[in-house]
Write an enzyme that holds these catalytic residues in place. Structure first.
Site, PDB file in Angstrom:
ATOM      1  N   PRO A   1      -3.779  16.483  10.780  1.00 47.88           N
ATOM      2  CA  PRO A   1      -3.548  17.315  11.966  1.00 47.88           C
ATOM      3  C   PRO A   1      -2.422  16.836  12.869  1.00 47.88           C
ATOM      4  O   PRO A   1      -2.225  15.626  13.052  1.00 47.88           O
ATOM      5  CB  PRO A   1      -4.892  17.256  12.714  1.00 47.88           C
ATOM      6  CG  PRO A   1      -5.577  16.047  12.195  1.00 47.88           C
ATOM      7  CD  PRO A   1      -5.117  15.879  10.780  1.00 47.88           C
ATOM      8  N   ASN A   2      -1.716  17.808  13.402  1.00 45.77           N
ATOM      9  CA  ASN A   2      -0.631  17.628  14.384  1.00 45.77           C
ATOM     10  C   ASN A   2       0.661  17.055  13.795  1.00 45.77           C
ATOM     11  O   ASN A   2       1.669  16.971  14.487  1.00 45.77           O
ATOM     12  CB  ASN A   2      -1.097  16.759  15.566  1.00 45.77           C
ATOM     13  CG  ASN A   2      -2.271  17.385  16.295  1.00 45.77           C
ATOM     14  OD1 ASN A   2      -2.195  18.551  16.684  1.00 45.77           O
ATOM     15  ND2 ASN A   2      -3.363  16.662  16.457  1.00 45.77           N
TER      16      ASN A   2
ATOM     17  N   ASP B   1     -15.875  10.247   3.108  1.00 46.58           N
ATOM     18  CA  ASP B   1     -16.691  10.470   1.917  1.00 46.58           C
ATOM     19  C   ASP B   1     -15.868  11.134   0.808  1.00 46.58           C
ATOM     20  O   ASP B   1     -16.084  10.861  -0.375  1.00 46.58           O
ATOM     21  CB  ASP B   1     -17.910  11.342   2.252  1.00 46.58           C
ATOM     22  CG  ASP B   1     -19.010  10.544   2.954  1.00 46.58           C
ATOM     23  OD1 ASP B   1     -18.866   9.308   3.093  1.00 46.58           O
ATOM     24  OD2 ASP B   1     -20.016  11.154   3.360  1.00 46.58           O
TER      25      ASP B   1
ATOM     26  N   LEU C   1       2.426   6.470  10.894  1.00 45.90           N
ATOM     27  CA  LEU C   1       3.787   6.241  11.403  1.00 45.90           C
ATOM     28  C   LEU C   1       3.768   5.174  12.488  1.00 45.90           C
ATOM     29  O   LEU C   1       4.597   4.262  12.509  1.00 45.90           O
ATOM     30  CB  LEU C   1       4.338   7.541  11.982  1.00 45.90           C
ATOM     31  CG  LEU C   1       4.636   8.650  10.974  1.00 45.90           C
ATOM     32  CD1 LEU C   1       4.605  10.009  11.648  1.00 45.90           C
ATOM     33  CD2 LEU C   1       5.980   8.405  10.313  1.00 45.90           C
ATOM     34  N   SER C   2       2.825   5.312  13.418  1.00 45.02           N
ATOM     35  CA  SER C   2       2.756   4.373  14.544  1.00 45.02           C
ATOM     36  C   SER C   2       1.866   3.192  14.169  1.00 45.02           C
ATOM     37  O   SER C   2       1.088   3.253  13.210  1.00 45.02           O
ATOM     38  CB  SER C   2       2.166   5.091  15.767  1.00 45.02           C
ATOM     39  OG  SER C   2       0.824   5.471  15.522  1.00 45.02           O
TER      40      SER C   2
ATOM     41  N   HIS D   1      -9.966   8.181  12.668  1.00 44.94           N
ATOM     42  CA  HIS D   1     -10.813   7.357  13.526  1.00 44.94           C
ATOM     43  C   HIS D   1     -12.266   7.820  13.586  1.00 44.94           C
ATOM     44  O   HIS D   1     -13.093   7.124  14.137  1.00 44.94           O
ATOM     45  CB  HIS D   1     -10.193   7.312  14.933  1.00 44.94           C
ATOM     46  CG  HIS D   1      -8.714   7.045  14.891  1.00 44.94           C
ATOM     47  ND1 HIS D   1      -8.201   5.865  14.390  1.00 44.94           N
ATOM     48  CD2 HIS D   1      -7.633   7.805  15.238  1.00 44.94           C
ATOM     49  CE1 HIS D   1      -6.872   5.908  14.451  1.00 44.94           C
ATOM     50  NE2 HIS D   1      -6.507   7.080  14.954  1.00 44.94           N
TER      51      HIS D   1
HETATM   52  C1  DQA Z   1      -1.179   8.692  13.254  1.00 46.11           C
HETATM   53  C2  DQA Z   1      -1.987   7.814  14.213  1.00 46.11           C
HETATM   54  C3  DQA Z   1      -3.235   8.532  14.703  1.00 46.11           C
HETATM   55  O1  DQA Z   1      -3.956   7.707  15.589  1.00 46.11           O
HETATM   56  C4  DQA Z   1      -2.848   9.812  15.439  1.00 46.11           C
HETATM   57  O2  DQA Z   1      -4.000  10.511  15.829  1.00 46.11           O
HETATM   58  C5  DQA Z   1      -1.933  10.668  14.622  1.00 46.11           C
HETATM   59  C6  DQA Z   1      -0.848  10.040  13.882  1.00 46.11           C
HETATM   60  C7  DQA Z   1       0.157   8.028  12.864  1.00 46.11           C
HETATM   61  O3  DQA Z   1       0.744   8.465  11.885  1.00 46.11           O
HETATM   62  O4  DQA Z   1       0.623   7.128  13.542  1.00 46.11           O
HETATM   63  O5  DQA Z   1      -2.031  11.887  14.648  1.00 46.11           O
HETATM   64  O6  DQA Z   1      -1.930   8.897  12.089  1.00 46.11           O
END
Ligand code: DQA
Length: 162
Positions: free
Chosen positions: A18-19, A95, A109-110, A88
């Site tokens: 997501p996102n 599962d 990425l982060s 998280h």
């Molecule tokens: C993420 C880290 C996650 O905590 C966050 O919710 C993301 C991106 C990352 O790629 O750093 O959506 O997965």
């Protein structure tokens, strides 16, 4: 070995959660300025160099990500998975990763360990083959190299049956 790679190239699925469709515009100070398409293009270029095939899928929906993991079982040799915030807390995704025997590499990425406390816990990590976090595009590129090594090792162990 070489003939097999040419006739039956390894396929790797890159699964974005997501996102991540908003990359480039979404918190660029945290996630960088590359768009998802640019990340996928870099992975595609590396895949060509490594003589493997790569496919991409992004979804904001937990169930769709679960379905793709199930399909991965019969269609790809390894999965690179950025589960986004599902990392998280999604026990259903955890599962699904545990249910398939293809190796799944968790990427971020982060640097999730250098951010808010809730990001320091991954429910996916205990069932993933490994985790790469904090290196931006390199998290994905390193994961692709690792995915190939894991898949080739597994192919040898299974005697080329998969
Ligand atoms: C993420 C880290 C996650 O905590 C966050 O919710 C993301 C991106 C990352 O790629 O750093 O959506 O997965």
């Amino acid at each position: 070995m070489i003939w097999r790679e040419v006739r039956n190239p390894l396929r790797v699925l890159v699964l974005h959660g997501p996102n991540l469709n908003l990359l480039g515009r979404r918190e660029p100070d945290v996630y960088g300025s590359l768009t998802l398409e640019e990340i996928n293009t870099s992975l595609q270029n590396l895949a060509a160099e490594l003589n493997i095939q790569v496919e991409f899928y992004q979804s904001n929906h937990e169930g769709e990500l679960i379905d793709r993991l199930h399909q991965a079982q019969d269609n790809v040799a390894a999965v690179i998975f950025n589960p986004g915030a599902f990392t998280h807390y999604s026990l259903a995704l955890r599962d699904a990763v545990a249910a398939v025997s293809v190796p799944v590499i968790e990427v971020h990425l982060s640097n999730v360990y250098a951010r808010e406390g809730f990001r320091r816990h991954s429910v996916i990590a205990p069932v993933a083959a490994g985790q790469i976090s904090g290196l931006g595009l390199d998290s994905y590129l390193l994961a692709l190299r690792a995915a190939v090594n894991l898949a080739e090792k597994r192919r040898r162990q299974l005697g080329g049956k998969d």
